[in-house]
Design an enzyme around this catalytic site. Structure first.
Site, PDB file in Angstrom:
ATOM      1  N   ALA A  81       0.855  -1.200   0.000  1.00 49.36           N
ATOM      2  CA  ALA A  81       0.000   0.000   0.000  1.00 49.36           C
ATOM      3  C   ALA A  81       0.882   1.239   0.000  1.00 49.36           C
ATOM      4  CB  ALA A  81      -0.883   0.026   1.250  1.00 49.36           C
ATOM      5  N   GLN A  82       0.310   2.349  -0.407  1.00 53.55           N
ATOM      6  CA  GLN A  82       0.904   3.649  -0.089  1.00 53.55           C
ATOM      7  C   GLN A  82       0.309   3.949   1.289  1.00 53.55           C
ATOM      8  OE1 GLN A  82       1.884   6.581   1.218  1.00 53.55           O
ATOM      9  NE2 GLN A  82      -0.053   7.449   0.489  1.00 53.55           N
ATOM     10  N   THR A 124      -7.731  -1.344   7.774  1.00 56.19           N
ATOM     11  CA  THR A 124      -7.167  -0.382   8.719  1.00 56.19           C
ATOM     12  C   THR A 124      -8.220   0.374   9.526  1.00 56.19           C
ATOM     13  OG1 THR A 124      -6.147   1.830   8.750  1.00 56.19           O
ATOM     14  CG2 THR A 124      -7.005   1.113   6.663  1.00 56.19           C
ATOM     15  N   GLU A 126      -8.205   3.389   9.834  1.00 52.00           N
ATOM     16  CA  GLU A 126      -8.475   4.633   9.108  1.00 52.00           C
ATOM     17  C   GLU A 126      -9.842   4.586   8.416  1.00 52.00           C
ATOM     18  OE1 GLU A 126      -6.595   7.778   8.605  1.00 52.00           O
ATOM     19  OE2 GLU A 126      -6.066   6.958  10.552  1.00 52.00           O
ATOM     20  N   TYR A 148      -6.331   8.172   1.536  1.00 44.93           N
ATOM     21  CA  TYR A 148      -5.856   6.834   1.917  1.00 44.93           C
ATOM     22  C   TYR A 148      -7.019   6.004   2.472  1.00 44.93           C
ATOM     23  CZ  TYR A 148      -3.717   3.319   4.972  1.00 44.93           C
ATOM     24  OH  TYR A 148      -3.396   2.147   5.608  1.00 44.93           O
ATOM     25  N   LYS A 152      -8.700   2.591   0.980  1.00 49.17           N
ATOM     26  CA  LYS A 152      -8.768   1.366   1.794  1.00 49.17           C
ATOM     27  C   LYS A 152     -10.206   0.851   1.908  1.00 49.17           C
ATOM     28  CE  LYS A 152      -4.614   0.061   3.370  1.00 49.17           C
ATOM     29  NZ  LYS A 152      -4.049  -1.285   3.196  1.00 49.17           N
TER      30      LYS A 152
HETATM   31  O1  G4F Z   1       1.718   7.794  12.882  1.00 44.96           O
HETATM   32  P1  G4F Z   1       0.736   8.376  11.960  1.00 44.96           P
HETATM   33  O2  G4F Z   1       1.280   9.012  10.734  1.00 44.96           O
HETATM   34  O3  G4F Z   1      -0.309   7.232  11.644  1.00 44.96           O
HETATM   35  P2  G4F Z   1      -1.814   7.221  11.074  1.00 44.96           P
HETATM   36  O4  G4F Z   1      -2.101   8.410  10.239  1.00 44.96           O
HETATM   37  O5  G4F Z   1      -2.729   6.988  12.226  1.00 44.96           O
HETATM   38  O6  G4F Z   1      -1.809   5.954  10.115  1.00 44.96           O
HETATM   39  C1  G4F Z   1      -1.087   4.755  10.413  1.00 44.96           C
HETATM   40  O7  G4F Z   1      -1.927   3.815  11.046  1.00 44.96           O
HETATM   41  C2  G4F Z   1      -3.057   3.397  10.274  1.00 44.96           C
HETATM   42  C3  G4F Z   1      -3.873   2.398  11.103  1.00 44.96           C
HETATM   43  O8  G4F Z   1      -3.200   1.210  11.291  1.00 44.96           O
HETATM   44  C4  G4F Z   1      -2.595   2.790   8.963  1.00 44.96           C
HETATM   45  F1  G4F Z   1      -3.666   2.443   8.204  1.00 44.96           F
HETATM   46  C5  G4F Z   1      -1.749   3.789   8.199  1.00 44.96           C
HETATM   47  O9  G4F Z   1      -1.238   3.192   7.027  1.00 44.96           O
HETATM   48  C6  G4F Z   1      -0.582   4.208   9.090  1.00 44.96           C
HETATM   49  O10 G4F Z   1       0.220   3.078   9.336  1.00 44.96           O
HETATM   50  O11 G4F Z   1      -0.136   9.502  12.720  1.00 44.96           O
HETATM   51  C7  G4F Z   1      -0.804   9.247  13.928  1.00 44.96           C
HETATM   52  C8  G4F Z   1      -1.354  10.538  14.496  1.00 44.96           C
HETATM   53  C9  G4F Z   1      -2.184  11.387  13.511  1.00 44.96           C
HETATM   54  O12 G4F Z   1      -3.346  11.833  14.155  1.00 44.96           O
HETATM   55  C10 G4F Z   1      -1.288  12.579  13.197  1.00 44.96           C
HETATM   56  O13 G4F Z   1      -1.972  13.776  12.875  1.00 44.96           O
HETATM   57  O14 G4F Z   1      -0.264  11.368  14.876  1.00 44.96           O
HETATM   58  C11 G4F Z   1      -0.551  12.706  14.505  1.00 44.96           C
HETATM   59  N1  G4F Z   1       0.711  13.454  14.359  1.00 44.96           N
HETATM   60  C12 G4F Z   1       1.040  14.545  15.104  1.00 44.96           C
HETATM   61  N2  G4F Z   1       2.239  15.018  14.724  1.00 44.96           N
HETATM   62  C13 G4F Z   1       1.712  13.197  13.490  1.00 44.96           C
HETATM   63  C14 G4F Z   1       2.683  14.180  13.724  1.00 44.96           C
HETATM   64  N3  G4F Z   1       1.872  12.217  12.565  1.00 44.96           N
HETATM   65  C15 G4F Z   1       3.035  12.213  11.850  1.00 44.96           C
HETATM   66  N4  G4F Z   1       3.224  11.233  10.950  1.00 44.96           N
HETATM   67  N5  G4F Z   1       4.021  13.191  12.024  1.00 44.96           N
HETATM   68  C16 G4F Z   1       3.868  14.200  12.951  1.00 44.96           C
HETATM   69  O15 G4F Z   1       4.731  15.051  13.104  1.00 44.96           O
END
Ligand code: G4F
Length: 359
Positions: A81-82, A124, A126, A148, A152
């Site tokens: 996946a992306q 997921t 999501e 995304y 999904k």
């Molecule tokens: O770690 P995240 O980027 O994960 P997200 O978006 O929940 O998605 C991951 O989990 C999903 C469920 O298993 C998968 F489907 C998907 O492929 C991926 O693996 O972000 C988690 C949370 C978000 O609410 C985001 O807004 O963290 C918050 N966040 C706050 N600051 C941040 C940041 N996320 C990222 N990546 N970077 C930040 O600086």
């Protein structure tokens, strides 16, 4: 056991843990990966057992046809996946092609080549996005909040539809966030643990973060891949929530990470002006560039069906243990690199995150 499995997305975190798990069970594992100009296989190069790598692409049905005809797998785990949510706003069409249509391509090939192949789809949390009930179960209505999540959903329903239309043993694992030391550094947990390790070792002064108040149901990827296999061993296919039933904020994840290295963080200010300080020095800053156009504020899943039907155990690795495992691994990895080899000048506060912009 004399079974053959094909794993798409072998180079990711889940590909690492799942291939290790299946090799231990005696499977022959074929890992499919997309060609890139760099060696993408560092994670899995040292595995013992019958692991074979094959080049292919879920967006190219011809490549799937060749691979599946040739290896005749008993089970396919579709992890390709992306998967980075922010990139789905900047690359919505390629996300839809890989994450959505890629699943349809795979199921079409299974239908034509051998409908007895058992199929696992990496669904997921999501899908729930703007949540409609708490906790989220297999019956909770979906409301995705990103391209995304939308892609999904297509993959989820395609999996259900091929099960109902053609009798394929196809299951959706609705996995909530699952993390590990192998997690990519763009995702928030690893971004935090890697940055905290660098701060502890004096390699970085601070890092920047987005929404501190987003809450996730975080589990350990090593535990979650077991559920994927369990789904495919059932007499009947089905859809399962895989989660811990516990939720924590990004802020709590940061606090716990600093605690692991013996540093206590205190917060000052509000919103975009909020900062985290240790002994009066700023170690965390909020930056709007990491906010998303539409946020998933909170997720918390109920793993009851997986416990009852699969015998899956959500309690193996608790939140604090997970954070500790990740921080300690990053400290160890960075220390082993030898601090003398690291050029401080190149260590930017955001070197572990991608930048995305949405107009
Ligand atoms: O770690 P995240 O980027 O994960 P997200 O978006 O929940 O998605 C991951 O989990 C999903 C469920 O298993 C998968 F489907 C998907 O492929 C991926 O693996 O972000 C988690 C949370 C978000 O609410 C985001 O807004 O963290 C918050 N966040 C706050 N600051 C941040 C940041 N996320 C990222 N990546 N970077 C930040 O600086």
């Amino acid at each position: 056991m004399d079974k053959t499995a094909l794993i798409t997305g072998i180079t990711g975190q889940d590909g690492y843990y799942l291939s290790k798990f299946l090799l231990n069970k005696g499977y022959t594992v074929y890992g499919m990966y997309r060609r890139t100009s760099q060696d993408p296989l560092l994670n899995i190069n040292n595995f013992n057992g019958n692991l074979k790598l094959t080049e292919g692409d879920v967006t190219d049905m011809g490549s799937l046809l060749n691979i599946i005809k040739e290896i005749q797998p008993d089970e396919i785990y579709n992890l390709a996946a992306q998967s980075f949510v922010p990139s789905s706003w900047t690359q919505p069409i390629s996300t839809a092609k890989i994450t959505g249509l890629g699943t349809l391509n795979m199921l079409e090939v299974i239908r034509h080549v051998n409908p007895k192949i058992r199929f696992y789809q990496a669904s997921t949390s999501e899908l729930y996005g703007k949540i409609q009930e708490t906790p989220q179960t297999e019956k909770t209505p979906f409301y995705p909040r990103s391209p995304y999540g939308v892609a999904k959903i297509f993959a989820y329903w395609t999996t259900v539809n091929y099960r109902e239309s053609y009798g394929i043993h196809a299951s959706n694992g609705i996995l909530f966030n699952h993390e590990s030391p192998k997690r990519g550094k763009q995702f928030v947990t690893r971004k935090i643990t890697h940055s905290v390790a660098k701060i502890k070792l004096g390699l970085q002064d601070f890092f920047e973060i987005g929404n501190l108040n987003a809450k996730r149901d975080w589990g350990y990827a090593g535990d979650y891949v077991e559920s994927m296999w369990m789904m495919l061993q059932q007499d009947q296919p089905g859809d399962y929530v895989i989660a811990t039933g516990d939720t924590h904020s990004v802020r709590e994840f940061i606090e716990e990470s600093f605690r692991v290295v013996g540093m206590d963080i205190e917060w000052e200010g509000n919103g975009l002006d909020e900062v985290g300080k240790v002994d009066g020095k700023i170690v965390v800053k909020v930056n709007a560039k990491f906010y998303r156009p539409a946020e998933v504020d909170i997720l918390i899943g109920s793993p009851k069906k997986a416990i009852d039907n699969l015998g899956w155990d959500p309690t193996k690795t608790k939140f604090k243990e997970l954070v500790r495992m990740m921080v300690e691994s990053d400290v160890k990895e960075l220390s082993e690199k030898g601090l003398g080899d690291i050029d401080r000048g190149h260590l930017d506060a955001n070197d572990s995150d991608s930048i995305y912009k949405c107009s």
